[in-house]
Write a protein that holds these residues in place. Structure first.
Motif, PDB file in Angstrom:
ATOM      1  N   GLY A 107       0.827  -1.215   0.000  1.00  0.00           N
ATOM      2  CA  GLY A 107       0.000   0.000   0.000  1.00  0.00           C
ATOM      3  C   GLY A 107       0.857   1.260   0.000  1.00  0.00           C
ATOM      4  N   GLN A 108       1.918   1.251   0.775  1.00  0.00           N
ATOM      5  CA  GLN A 108       2.791   2.432   0.850  1.00  0.00           C
ATOM      6  C   GLN A 108       3.471   2.681  -0.494  1.00  0.00           C
ATOM      7  OE1 GLN A 108       6.309   2.716   0.727  1.00  0.00           O
ATOM      8  NE2 GLN A 108       6.263   4.906   1.220  1.00  0.00           N
TER       9      GLN A 108
ATOM     10  N   ILE B  87       2.410   1.895  -3.547  1.00  0.00           N
ATOM     11  CA  ILE B  87       1.438   2.436  -4.505  1.00  0.00           C
ATOM     12  C   ILE B  87       1.121   3.893  -4.150  1.00  0.00           C
ATOM     13  CG2 ILE B  87      -0.943   2.237  -5.372  1.00  0.00           C
ATOM     14  CD1 ILE B  87      -0.611  -0.848  -4.959  1.00  0.00           C
ATOM     15  N   ALA B  88       0.911   4.139  -2.861  1.00  0.00           N
ATOM     16  CA  ALA B  88       0.590   5.500  -2.410  1.00  0.00           C
ATOM     17  C   ALA B  88       1.694   6.480  -2.802  1.00  0.00           C
ATOM     18  CB  ALA B  88       0.399   5.515  -0.889  1.00  0.00           C
ATOM     19  N   GLU B  89       2.938   6.047  -2.639  1.00  0.00           N
ATOM     20  CA  GLU B  89       4.062   6.919  -2.954  1.00  0.00           C
ATOM     21  C   GLU B  89       4.150   7.172  -4.454  1.00  0.00           C
ATOM     22  OE1 GLU B  89       7.762   5.560  -1.253  1.00  0.00           O
ATOM     23  OE2 GLU B  89       8.887   7.159  -2.257  1.00  0.00           O
TER      24      GLU B  89
ATOM     25  N   LEU C   4       1.667   7.207  -6.575  1.00  0.00           N
ATOM     26  CA  LEU C   4       0.602   8.146  -6.957  1.00  0.00           C
ATOM     27  C   LEU C   4       1.035   9.582  -6.679  1.00  0.00           C
ATOM     28  CD1 LEU C   4      -2.551   6.297  -5.512  1.00  0.00           C
ATOM     29  CD2 LEU C   4      -1.781   6.349  -7.895  1.00  0.00           C
ATOM     30  N   MET C   5       1.650   9.790  -5.541  1.00  0.00           N
ATOM     31  CA  MET C   5       2.115  11.131  -5.177  1.00  0.00           C
ATOM     32  C   MET C   5       3.232  11.603  -6.108  1.00  0.00           C
ATOM     33  SD  MET C   5       2.420  11.528  -1.094  1.00  0.00           S
ATOM     34  CE  MET C   5       2.774  13.197  -0.593  1.00  0.00           C
TER      35      MET C   5
ATOM     36  N   SER D 264       2.014  12.335  -9.676  1.00  0.00           N
ATOM     37  CA  SER D 264       1.137  13.500  -9.777  1.00  0.00           C
ATOM     38  C   SER D 264       1.951  14.782  -9.952  1.00  0.00           C
ATOM     39  CB  SER D 264       0.236  13.599  -8.546  1.00  0.00           C
ATOM     40  OG  SER D 264       0.961  14.084  -7.436  1.00  0.00           O
ATOM     41  N   SER D 265       3.225  14.739  -9.592  1.00  0.00           N
ATOM     42  CA  SER D 265       4.002  15.977  -9.665  1.00  0.00           C
ATOM     43  C   SER D 265       5.325  15.807 -10.412  1.00  0.00           C
ATOM     44  CB  SER D 265       4.268  16.496  -8.253  1.00  0.00           C
ATOM     45  OG  SER D 265       5.075  15.568  -7.568  1.00  0.00           O
TER      46      SER D 265
ATOM     47  N   GLY E  25      -5.568  -0.785  -8.009  1.00  0.00           N
ATOM     48  CA  GLY E  25      -4.471   0.056  -7.534  1.00  0.00           C
ATOM     49  C   GLY E  25      -3.123  -0.293  -8.152  1.00  0.00           C
ATOM     50  N   GLY E  26      -2.919  -1.571  -8.428  1.00  0.00           N
ATOM     51  CA  GLY E  26      -1.659  -2.004  -9.026  1.00  0.00           C
ATOM     52  C   GLY E  26      -1.449  -1.451 -10.420  1.00  0.00           C
TER      53      GLY E  26
ATOM     54  N   LEU F 237      -3.255   1.448 -11.416  1.00  0.00           N
ATOM     55  CA  LEU F 237      -3.341   2.898 -11.202  1.00  0.00           C
ATOM     56  C   LEU F 237      -1.988   3.500 -10.819  1.00  0.00           C
ATOM     57  CD1 LEU F 237      -5.433   5.290 -10.981  1.00  0.00           C
ATOM     58  CD2 LEU F 237      -5.376   4.880  -8.525  1.00  0.00           C
TER      59      LEU F 237
ATOM     60  N   VAL G 179      -0.922   7.490 -13.560  1.00  0.00           N
ATOM     61  CA  VAL G 179      -1.072   8.935 -13.343  1.00  0.00           C
ATOM     62  C   VAL G 179      -0.199   9.643 -14.384  1.00  0.00           C
ATOM     63  CG1 VAL G 179      -0.973  10.785 -11.657  1.00  0.00           C
ATOM     64  CG2 VAL G 179      -1.303   8.434 -10.894  1.00  0.00           C
TER      65      VAL G 179
ATOM     66  N   TYR H 212      -6.790  15.306 -13.106  1.00  0.00           N
ATOM     67  CA  TYR H 212      -7.319  14.354 -12.123  1.00  0.00           C
ATOM     68  C   TYR H 212      -8.266  15.019 -11.140  1.00  0.00           C
ATOM     69  CZ  TYR H 212      -4.424  10.975 -14.326  1.00  0.00           C
ATOM     70  OH  TYR H 212      -3.903  10.148 -15.274  1.00  0.00           O
TER      71      TYR H 212
ATOM     72  N   LEU I 249     -11.815   4.581  -8.061  1.00  0.00           N
ATOM     73  CA  LEU I 249     -10.367   4.325  -8.168  1.00  0.00           C
ATOM     74  C   LEU I 249      -9.607   5.633  -8.375  1.00  0.00           C
ATOM     75  CD1 LEU I 249      -8.313   1.903  -8.273  1.00  0.00           C
ATOM     76  CD2 LEU I 249      -8.417   2.112 -10.753  1.00  0.00           C
TER      77      LEU I 249
ATOM     78  N   ASP J 102      -5.643   2.590   2.110  1.00  0.00           N
ATOM     79  CA  ASP J 102      -4.285   2.240   2.554  1.00  0.00           C
ATOM     80  C   ASP J 102      -3.277   2.630   1.473  1.00  0.00           C
ATOM     81  OD1 ASP J 102      -2.355   0.654   4.297  1.00  0.00           O
ATOM     82  OD2 ASP J 102      -2.160  -0.425   2.408  1.00  0.00           O
ATOM     83  N   ALA J 103      -3.627   2.337   0.208  1.00  0.00           N
ATOM     84  CA  ALA J 103      -2.695   2.580  -0.900  1.00  0.00           C
ATOM     85  C   ALA J 103      -2.747   4.017  -1.396  1.00  0.00           C
ATOM     86  CB  ALA J 103      -2.974   1.614  -2.044  1.00  0.00           C
ATOM     87  N   SER J 104      -3.300   4.919  -0.594  1.00  0.00           N
ATOM     88  CA  SER J 104      -3.205   6.337  -0.941  1.00  0.00           C
ATOM     89  C   SER J 104      -3.024   7.153   0.334  1.00  0.00           C
ATOM     90  CB  SER J 104      -4.392   6.787  -1.799  1.00  0.00           C
ATOM     91  OG  SER J 104      -5.615   6.621  -1.125  1.00  0.00           O
TER      92      SER J 104
ATOM     93  N   MET K 177      -1.216   6.152   3.782  1.00  0.00           N
ATOM     94  CA  MET K 177       0.227   5.905   3.808  1.00  0.00           C
ATOM     95  C   MET K 177       1.045   7.114   3.344  1.00  0.00           C
ATOM     96  SD  MET K 177       1.381   3.040   4.943  1.00  0.00           S
ATOM     97  CE  MET K 177       0.302   2.208   6.111  1.00  0.00           C
ATOM     98  N   GLN K 178       0.391   8.257   3.172  1.00  0.00           N
ATOM     99  CA  GLN K 178       1.110   9.421   2.634  1.00  0.00           C
ATOM    100  C   GLN K 178       1.417  10.486   3.672  1.00  0.00           C
ATOM    101  OE1 GLN K 178      -1.719  10.286  -0.428  1.00  0.00           O
ATOM    102  NE2 GLN K 178      -0.630   9.088  -1.986  1.00  0.00           N
TER     103      GLN K 178
ATOM    104  N   PHE L 140      -3.090  -3.570   2.395  1.00  0.00           N
ATOM    105  CA  PHE L 140      -3.611  -3.330   1.047  1.00  0.00           C
ATOM    106  C   PHE L 140      -4.620  -4.413   0.646  1.00  0.00           C
ATOM    107  CE2 PHE L 140      -2.981  -3.833  -3.658  1.00  0.00           C
ATOM    108  CZ  PHE L 140      -3.714  -2.712  -4.013  1.00  0.00           C
TER     109      PHE L 140
END
Lengths: 263, 282
Positions: A121-122, A124-126, A128-129, A132-133, A149-150, A152, A156, A257, B171, B204-206, B209-210, B224
């Motif tokens: 999760g971390q 994927i979250a990272e 996305l961030m 995005s930039s 999510g995998g 996504l 971006v 987005y 999503l 969790d995957a956004s 965790m940020q 996740f």
């Protein structure tokens, strides 16, 4: 094709996978390895090459197309290291002002004890961030499965394209049917309801354009025509994105987005 | 005791023991029967087994924020059936009735220990805190307002993940919120997340965790993929405590585990210690 047939077809082993599209579109491709943190995830192939004359960083989720290569690439389900390798190379691309091309083909990020313990999760979250930039043009193409999510995590982008027989969805139709209607035999109904085909998603302005899928059955001449068309289109898009100042590019991506699901 | 009757059953985890005996709830973890009034006074922590049971968003706000400081924003925003998904309108209607909220997140501006901030709190009794367009939109606005006013954000998460009935739109909320978090981050502002049971899937995957600082409640499931899916690849029994906050902290993804009795004090203290950044480095 019905939505669920598209989903089933996108999982066929005889489809072109990321490495096939890289071979077709990219010259002088040099694969680079490792996330510099834990390992080298073979579900993600990444490297530098040229799209026509343009140096480019390419990142693909690779399924493989026979049992040996499918096992090697974990059937295109990445561990956190795969996304971390992608992020490392995206940052490297940004540093050297090189555009990025992502080829997405995954049923989803790997669901396993080790993947969870290393922060799926971390990761994927990272991603996305970061995406995005990212201050360099990014184009992503969903070439088969665009599973949740995998998928996504690499989608971006300034331009998001899909092949005409790919899908992109928050959940697989089978899981959706199981969760909502307690029976996966309603997967076809779920596939319809999720509006996951390229046509559906173009209509809803989630993706920017739809490309034809390549076929192993084509002769050389057809493949060459296809290749030229795809290269011309991508080159034109990169050309126009490259003209934008980096901050305008990032701002445009934010707005792209930002408007989704706005009320 | 005086609160009794003001709040109806808080969530799934606290089942009524019987129709006749509405004053007693059963702990979903240890099965103990606890007087509702005692449970409420104990911040919905089971006195027998210390389970941090599900808690309504507004009750959390009441406990964490300085008295009368919370000013809600975007309260009226409601979901639409964007895809024409079968049965979604009924689900929304039922969720609204059950939760008495318009959506699965409550957002606003408040103070904690005197420190102004924006806060978003997810609501477990609204479709298990699932993230649809409105949840994504409200949280994004929360970050955008915080950027404008140079304020920190505290997010309290509880979610099963993305909301299937909104398909790709749900999503894409992961991307939308992540981009706003990134802007808030680039502005040098503090974002703290408090993960509660469960925080899974697309949340969790956004944004879970940020955060700069990631806090969690004891025993909260954080991860996740769902345990049933993982069991299929693992092919044996999952390790003890797998995806529990304590184990996730051991793996390096959580800063601190906080009992409900400590949350306000610690969060206020963290806000205090980040004040320089809040004031723009002065």
């Amino acid at each position: 094709m019905e939505a669920y047939d598209i989903v089933k077809n996108s999982r066929n082993a005889d489809r072109w996978c990321a490495s096939d599209y890289i071979k077709l579109l990219i010259t002088d491709f040099l694969e680079l390895h490792g996330d510099r943190k834990y390992g080298d995830d073979k579900a993600v192939i990444a490297g530098i090459g040229k799209l026509l004359d343009r140096p480019i960083t390419v990142i693909g989720i690779e399924k493989g197309n026979d049992i040996v290569s499918r096992l090697e690439h974990n059937f295109g389900s990445a561990h956190p290291e795969g996304y971390r390798k992608a992020m490392r190379l995206m940052k490297e691309a940004e540093k050297f002002g090189r555009p990025v091309l992502c080829l997405i083909d995954t049923a989803g990020a790997y669901a396993g004890v080790d993947a969870e313990e290393r922060g799926q999760g971390q990761a994927i979250a990272e991603s996305l961030m970061l995406m995005s930039s990212l201050r360099t043009p990014v184009i992503s193409i969903i070439i088969g499965e665009g599973g949740s999510g995998g998928a996504l995590a690499l989608a971006v982008s300034d331009r998001l394209y899909m092949l005409d027989d790919a899908y992109f969805s928050v959940v697989s139709p089978e899981n959706c049917a199981t969760i909502l209607w307690k029976n996966n035999k309603y997967a076809d109904k779920a596939a319809d309801a999720l509006k996951l085909t390229a046509v559906d998603l173009k209509e809803r302005e989630i993706i920017d354009d739809v490309f034809k899928t390549a076929s192993s059955a084509w002769d050389e001449k057809t493949i060459n025509i296809y290749k030229e068309k795809l290269l011309t289109k991508l080159d034109k898009e990169y050309e126009s994105l490259a003209k934008m100042p980096a901050l305008d590019l990032v701002d445009m991506r934010y707005k792209k987005y930002r408007r989704i699901g706005r009320v | 005791m005086k609160f009794q009757g003001l709040l109806k059953p808080a969530c799934n985890s606290l089942e009524d023991e019987s129709e006749k005996n509405l004053d007693v709830r059963v702990c979903s973890r240890c099965g103990s029967s606890v007087l509702k009034s005692d449970l409420r006074a104990n911040l919905y922590i089971c006195p027998e087994c210390n389970a941090h049971l599900m808690m309504r968003a507004r009750r959390r706000i009441e406990i964490l924020c300085d008295k009368s400081s919370f000013v809600e924003i975007d309260k009226g925003m409601e979901s639409e059936n964007l895809l024409g998904f079968p049965g979604y309108e009924d689900k929304i209607r039922a969720a609204k009735e059950k939760s008495r909220e318009n959506e699965a997140v409550v957002c606003g501006k408040a103070r904690i220990g005197g420190n102004p901030l924006y806060i978003f709190v997810m609501e477990p009794s609204f479709m298990m805190g699932s993230m649809g367009s409105i949840v994504g939109e409200k949280i994004t606005r929360c970050f955008e307002k915080a950027i404008e006013e140079k304020l920190p954000v505290l997010g309290i998460t509880v979610s099963g993940g993305a909301r299937m009935q909104e398909g790709i739109f749900s999503l894409m909320q992961m991307t939308k919120v992540s981009a706003a978090v990134k802007r808030h981050d680039d502005a040098g502002l503090l974002y703290m997340a408090l993960l509660t049971n469960p925080t899974t899937g697309g949340v969790d995957a956004s944004f879970a965790m940020q955060a700069d600082i990631i806090l969690a409640e004891p025993g909260a499931r954080v991860g996740f993929a769902g345990p049933r899916v993982i069991e299929q690849t693992y092919r044996k029994k999952l390790p003890d405590g797998f995806q529990k906050a304590e184990a996730v902290m051991e793996c390096g993804f959580i800063d601190m585990i906080l009992s409900r009795f400590d949350q306000k004090r610690v969060i206020a203290s963290l806000l205090d210690m980040h004040k320089e950044e809040i004031d723009g480095g002065i």
